[in-house]
Write a protein that holds these residues in place. Structure first.
Motif, PDB file in Angstrom:
ATOM      1  N   ASP A 155      22.985  10.754 104.888  1.00 39.81           N
ATOM      2  CA  ASP A 155      23.931  11.172 103.734  1.00 39.81           C
ATOM      3  C   ASP A 155      22.927  11.793 102.700  1.00 39.81           C
ATOM      4  N   LEU A 156      23.115  12.770 102.202  1.00 40.05           N
ATOM      5  CA  LEU A 156      22.196  13.692 101.223  1.00 40.05           C
ATOM      6  C   LEU A 156      22.772  13.725  99.925  1.00 40.05           C
ATOM      7  N   PRO A 157      22.084  12.942  98.932  1.00 38.33           N
ATOM      8  CA  PRO A 157      22.866  13.008  97.545  1.00 38.33           C
ATOM      9  C   PRO A 157      22.592  14.564  96.862  1.00 38.33           C
ATOM     10  N   ARG A 158      23.546  14.852  96.272  1.00 36.18           N
ATOM     11  CA  ARG A 158      23.395  16.152  95.710  1.00 36.18           C
ATOM     12  C   ARG A 158      23.943  16.008  94.245  1.00 36.18           C
ATOM     13  N   ARG A 159      23.548  16.911  93.428  1.00 38.04           N
ATOM     14  CA  ARG A 159      23.889  16.807  91.954  1.00 38.04           C
ATOM     15  C   ARG A 159      24.415  18.031  91.486  1.00 38.04           C
ATOM     16  N   MET A 160      25.533  17.917  90.522  1.00 36.24           N
ATOM     17  CA  MET A 160      26.119  19.369  89.837  1.00 36.24           C
ATOM     18  C   MET A 160      25.742  19.101  88.411  1.00 36.24           C
ATOM     19  N   THR A 161      25.401  19.982  87.602  1.00 34.64           N
ATOM     20  CA  THR A 161      25.194  20.098  86.170  1.00 34.64           C
ATOM     21  C   THR A 161      26.012  20.814  85.633  1.00 34.64           C
ATOM     22  N   VAL A 162      26.590  20.442  84.584  1.00 39.07           N
ATOM     23  CA  VAL A 162      27.621  21.304  83.750  1.00 39.07           C
ATOM     24  C   VAL A 162      27.080  21.416  82.312  1.00 39.07           C
ATOM     25  N   VAL A 163      26.588  22.687  81.793  1.00 43.70           N
ATOM     26  CA  VAL A 163      26.307  22.892  80.647  1.00 43.70           C
ATOM     27  C   VAL A 163      27.399  23.727  79.944  1.00 43.70           C
ATOM     28  N   ARG A 164      27.474  23.388  78.460  1.00 44.63           N
ATOM     29  CA  ARG A 164      28.479  23.820  77.513  1.00 44.63           C
ATOM     30  C   ARG A 164      27.810  24.807  76.644  1.00 44.63           C
ATOM     31  N   LEU A 165      28.241  25.838  76.445  1.00 47.30           N
ATOM     32  CA  LEU A 165      27.745  26.868  75.797  1.00 47.30           C
ATOM     33  C   LEU A 165      28.420  26.641  74.327  1.00 47.30           C
ATOM     34  N   LYS A 166      27.787  27.490  73.142  1.00 46.47           N
ATOM     35  CA  LYS A 166      28.161  27.308  71.840  1.00 46.47           C
ATOM     36  C   LYS A 166      29.660  27.579  71.720  1.00 46.47           C
ATOM     37  N   ASP A 167      30.289  28.441  72.466  1.00 46.67           N
ATOM     38  CA  ASP A 167      31.610  28.825  72.489  1.00 46.67           C
ATOM     39  C   ASP A 167      32.673  27.726  73.352  1.00 46.67           C
ATOM     40  N   SER A 168      32.075  26.712  73.990  1.00 51.92           N
ATOM     41  CA  SER A 168      32.909  25.993  74.780  1.00 51.92           C
ATOM     42  C   SER A 168      33.192  26.600  76.239  1.00 51.92           C
ATOM     43  N   ARG A 169      32.428  27.606  76.332  1.00 52.94           N
ATOM     44  CA  ARG A 169      32.379  28.175  78.025  1.00 52.94           C
ATOM     45  C   ARG A 169      31.389  27.192  78.662  1.00 52.94           C
ATOM     46  N   LEU A 170      31.649  26.785  80.203  1.00 56.67           N
ATOM     47  CA  LEU A 170      30.826  25.946  80.738  1.00 56.67           C
ATOM     48  C   LEU A 170      29.858  26.774  81.655  1.00 56.67           C
TER      49      LEU A 170
END
Length: 239
Positions: free
Chosen positions: A36-51
């Motif tokens: 089972d391969l672990p994997r990561r998603m990262t979510v970054v919020r910009l200054k205008d709340s776009r992701l």
């Protein structure tokens, strides 16, 4: 490599966790032969709340609701051609997202989902897209700044899996994604890294970021214990 998904399919994953005011992350798993391969998603919020979604993972509806409450998905970064599994289904769910890939991976990613750009403009100076030098232009990264410090988001160029066991763990250690410390995986060195000098220079440059607080990698635990020294050690491992 698993075939890219055509319909929204939720594979095993944990819960979104907030690591900074503008960053969420979540870890999932892909079932592969013998591991089972672990994997990561990262979510970054910009200054205008776009992701900005880096290495997308399809989440269950409760976690997707939490993500949407955090901001509006606007950029889908496919950080290499090895991370296309969920790209199409995310684009289907959010048709207005811009799909981003590094230039060297563009053709392969475009087989799954059309790529809008290899040099995104986020209109937010605190978030920088980087095509990692020395990787045949095939690997992407993000540098994300906040008042609490800087986060470096990497993909496959660094592995940091610590809890591997059994045959699968042995394979991950052989490939160089798992071990007692963060490392540049052997398979990445063989298949992706064309210019070790250029990559070494980039790792050393990142190590000079005084505000660097953590590194998030696609396969493995966050690196938040002296990440600058870890980068220096990684640079030194390239000969």
């Amino acid at each position: 490599m698993s075939k890219p998904l055509q319909h929204w399919k939720v594979l095993p994953h944990g819960k979104l966790s907030q690591v900074d005011d503008n960053i969420l992350t979540v870890v999932g798993q892909i079932r592969m032969p013998l591991m089972d391969l672990p994997r990561r998603m990262t979510v970054v919020r910009l200054k205008d709340s776009r992701l900005v979604i880096f290495s997308a993972i399809a989440l269950d509806e409760d976690e997707m609701a939490a993500l949407e409450a955090f901001g509006r998905p606007a950029y889908l970064i496919v950080p290499s051609d090895k991370h296309r599994l969920d790209a199409k289904i995310w684009k289907n769910r959010y048709p207005e997202m811009q799909v981003v890939a590094p230039e060297g991976a563009r053709a392969k990613v475009a087989e799954v989902v059309p790529v809008d750009t290899t040099s995104p403009r986020f209109d937010d100076p605190s978030v920088q897209f980087v095509t990692v030098p020395g990787t045949r232009d095939c690997e992407a990264a993000l540098v994300v700044r906040s008042p609490k410090g800087t986060t470096l988001v990497l993909n496959d160029v660094v592995g940091n899996i610590r809890d591997s066991s059994g045959i699968g763990g042995w394979l991950l250690r052989m490939f160089g994604f798992a071990g007692k410390k963060a490392q540049i995986p052997k398979v990445v060195k063989m298949s992706m890294i064309k210019d070790t000098k250029a990559l070494r220079a980039q790792l050393s440059e990142w190590a000079e970021i005084e505000s660097l607080r953590r590194m998030l990698v696609s396969h493995g635990s966050p690196i938040d214990d002296n990440p600058r020294q870890v980068l220096r050690d990684l640079a030194g491992s390239l000969v």
